[in-house]
Design a protein around this motif. Sequence first.
Motif, PDB file in Angstrom:
ATOM      1  N   SER A  52       2.413  -6.633  16.747  1.00  0.00           N
ATOM      2  CA  SER A  52       1.710  -6.117  17.847  1.00  0.00           C
ATOM      3  C   SER A  52       0.700  -5.630  16.663  1.00  0.00           C
ATOM      4  N   SER A  53      -0.417  -5.235  17.341  1.00  0.00           N
ATOM      5  CA  SER A  53      -1.864  -4.309  16.786  1.00  0.00           C
ATOM      6  C   SER A  53      -0.935  -3.720  15.323  1.00  0.00           C
ATOM      7  N   LEU A  54      -0.338  -2.292  15.793  1.00  0.00           N
ATOM      8  CA  LEU A  54       0.593  -1.977  14.479  1.00  0.00           C
ATOM      9  C   LEU A  54       1.343  -3.025  13.603  1.00  0.00           C
ATOM     10  N   GLY A  55       2.223  -4.126  13.727  1.00  0.00           N
ATOM     11  CA  GLY A  55       2.476  -4.787  12.935  1.00  0.00           C
ATOM     12  C   GLY A  55       1.468  -5.679  12.436  1.00  0.00           C
ATOM     13  N   SER A  56       0.488  -6.314  12.588  1.00  0.00           N
ATOM     14  CA  SER A  56      -0.416  -6.640  12.231  1.00  0.00           C
ATOM     15  C   SER A  56      -0.803  -6.091  11.376  1.00  0.00           C
ATOM     16  N   LYS A  57      -1.229  -4.287  11.441  1.00  0.00           N
ATOM     17  CA  LYS A  57      -1.779  -3.887  10.479  1.00  0.00           C
ATOM     18  C   LYS A  57      -0.672  -3.291   9.791  1.00  0.00           C
ATOM     19  N   LYS A  58       0.435  -3.774   9.716  1.00  0.00           N
ATOM     20  CA  LYS A  58       1.546  -2.891   8.387  1.00  0.00           C
ATOM     21  C   LYS A  58       1.291  -4.205   7.240  1.00  0.00           C
ATOM     22  N   LEU A 112      -0.877  -6.940   7.255  1.00  0.00           N
ATOM     23  CA  LEU A 112      -1.827  -7.130   5.977  1.00  0.00           C
ATOM     24  C   LEU A 112      -1.668  -6.209   5.367  1.00  0.00           C
ATOM     25  N   ASP A 113      -1.365  -5.373   5.171  1.00  0.00           N
ATOM     26  CA  ASP A 113      -0.995  -3.905   3.915  1.00  0.00           C
ATOM     27  C   ASP A 113      -1.026  -4.079   3.159  1.00  0.00           C
ATOM     28  N   ILE A 114       0.836  -5.045   3.957  1.00  0.00           N
ATOM     29  CA  ILE A 114       1.474  -5.059   2.766  1.00  0.00           C
ATOM     30  C   ILE A 114       0.854  -6.071   1.887  1.00  0.00           C
ATOM     31  N   PHE A 115       0.931  -7.302   2.585  1.00  0.00           N
ATOM     32  CA  PHE A 115      -0.460  -8.463   2.008  1.00  0.00           C
ATOM     33  C   PHE A 115      -0.772  -8.253   0.313  1.00  0.00           C
ATOM     34  N   ASN A 116      -1.999  -7.615   1.165  1.00  0.00           N
ATOM     35  CA  ASN A 116      -3.103  -7.006   0.219  1.00  0.00           C
ATOM     36  C   ASN A 116      -2.550  -5.642  -0.661  1.00  0.00           C
ATOM     37  N   ARG A 117      -1.661  -5.379  -0.610  1.00  0.00           N
ATOM     38  CA  ARG A 117      -1.074  -4.523  -2.102  1.00  0.00           C
ATOM     39  C   ARG A 117      -0.184  -5.344  -2.856  1.00  0.00           C
ATOM     40  N   LEU A 118       0.947  -6.525  -2.299  1.00  0.00           N
ATOM     41  CA  LEU A 118       1.477  -6.964  -3.009  1.00  0.00           C
ATOM     42  C   LEU A 118       0.626  -8.403  -3.703  1.00  0.00           C
ATOM     43  N   ASN A 119      -0.944  -8.557  -3.646  1.00  0.00           N
ATOM     44  CA  ASN A 119      -1.692 -10.167  -3.799  1.00  0.00           C
ATOM     45  C   ASN A 119      -2.719  -9.092  -4.951  1.00  0.00           C
ATOM     46  N   SER A 120      -2.960  -7.935  -5.027  1.00  0.00           N
ATOM     47  CA  SER A 120      -3.561  -7.696  -6.132  1.00  0.00           C
ATOM     48  C   SER A 120      -2.563  -7.012  -6.644  1.00  0.00           C
TER      49      SER A 120
END
Length: 285
Positions: free
Chosen positions: A211-217, A219-227
């Motif tokens: 969902s739009s909320l699931g997409s945001k979650k 992406l946010d978790i991916f960005n945190r882990l990626n950095s």
Amino acid sequence: MPLRVLFAGGGTGGHLFPGIAVARALVDRYPDTNIFFAGTGRGLEARAVVKEGFIFRRIRSAGLVGKSIIERQIETFRNNGVKDIVVIVGPNKDKFQLKNIEYVVDKKFHDHEQLGSLMAANKHFQNDLVVSFGDVIVGNNIMKQVVESTHDIGIVIDLKWEKNYESRTQHPKSEADLALTKSNKLTKIKKNLDLIENHQLGEFLGIMKLSSLGSKKFLDIFNRLNSSHKGKFHDAPSFQKAYLTDMIDELIQTNEIVNPIFIDGTWFEIDTIEDLENIRRKIVD
């Protein structure tokens, strides 16, 4: 001049491990040798080759009678109301010429694995989203179930998965991405899982609905882990070499709710030439 050697096989252990042994011997004798392995990028070969420290190159699967695999996938999406379609492409981007498709070029495909390639399209993780592997064909009835899912993070699961391995000798059950579910939530996803009490065991098809909320979650978790993430990441040697299943398992382990989308219908996975030939006999246009 250093040797340049390319290994390509059927993706199974019988081809792969002798190839790795030969590659090791070549490097031992000629240390400057450049070794490459080529395959579909989604099976035993990819993980084993990367673990050995050799370069793995993904290649596109062959087509089916009448239509290519990607044409069939796009047709199924459009039959179920999905009009905005994005295809992530890598080194063979010039091979993709389908109309009314947005292409995202993964310019860093050398540096990462499946998860990193997916996130080359991170700008699209805004609204409702269906993610699909490139080697899976599903019927319209399955896609309808996926599109109509209301879960924030839904993972497509087949509880009758073992039937799909009855005529597959080159792609064993040990290569299936399995998921354990309990009370309509995923508790674990990886290969070689065993059924445990009060759980259900099924195969992940390689399709995810957000969902739009699931997409945001996501992406946010991916960005945190990626950095910030260092070292091994679930079943991957590093976050950069992670698969989608590693990311899903991370969501589960950090207490995000990941729901199964249990499906009932016909679907095909094309990982080997044998798979392709089997499916050609079953699909007629």
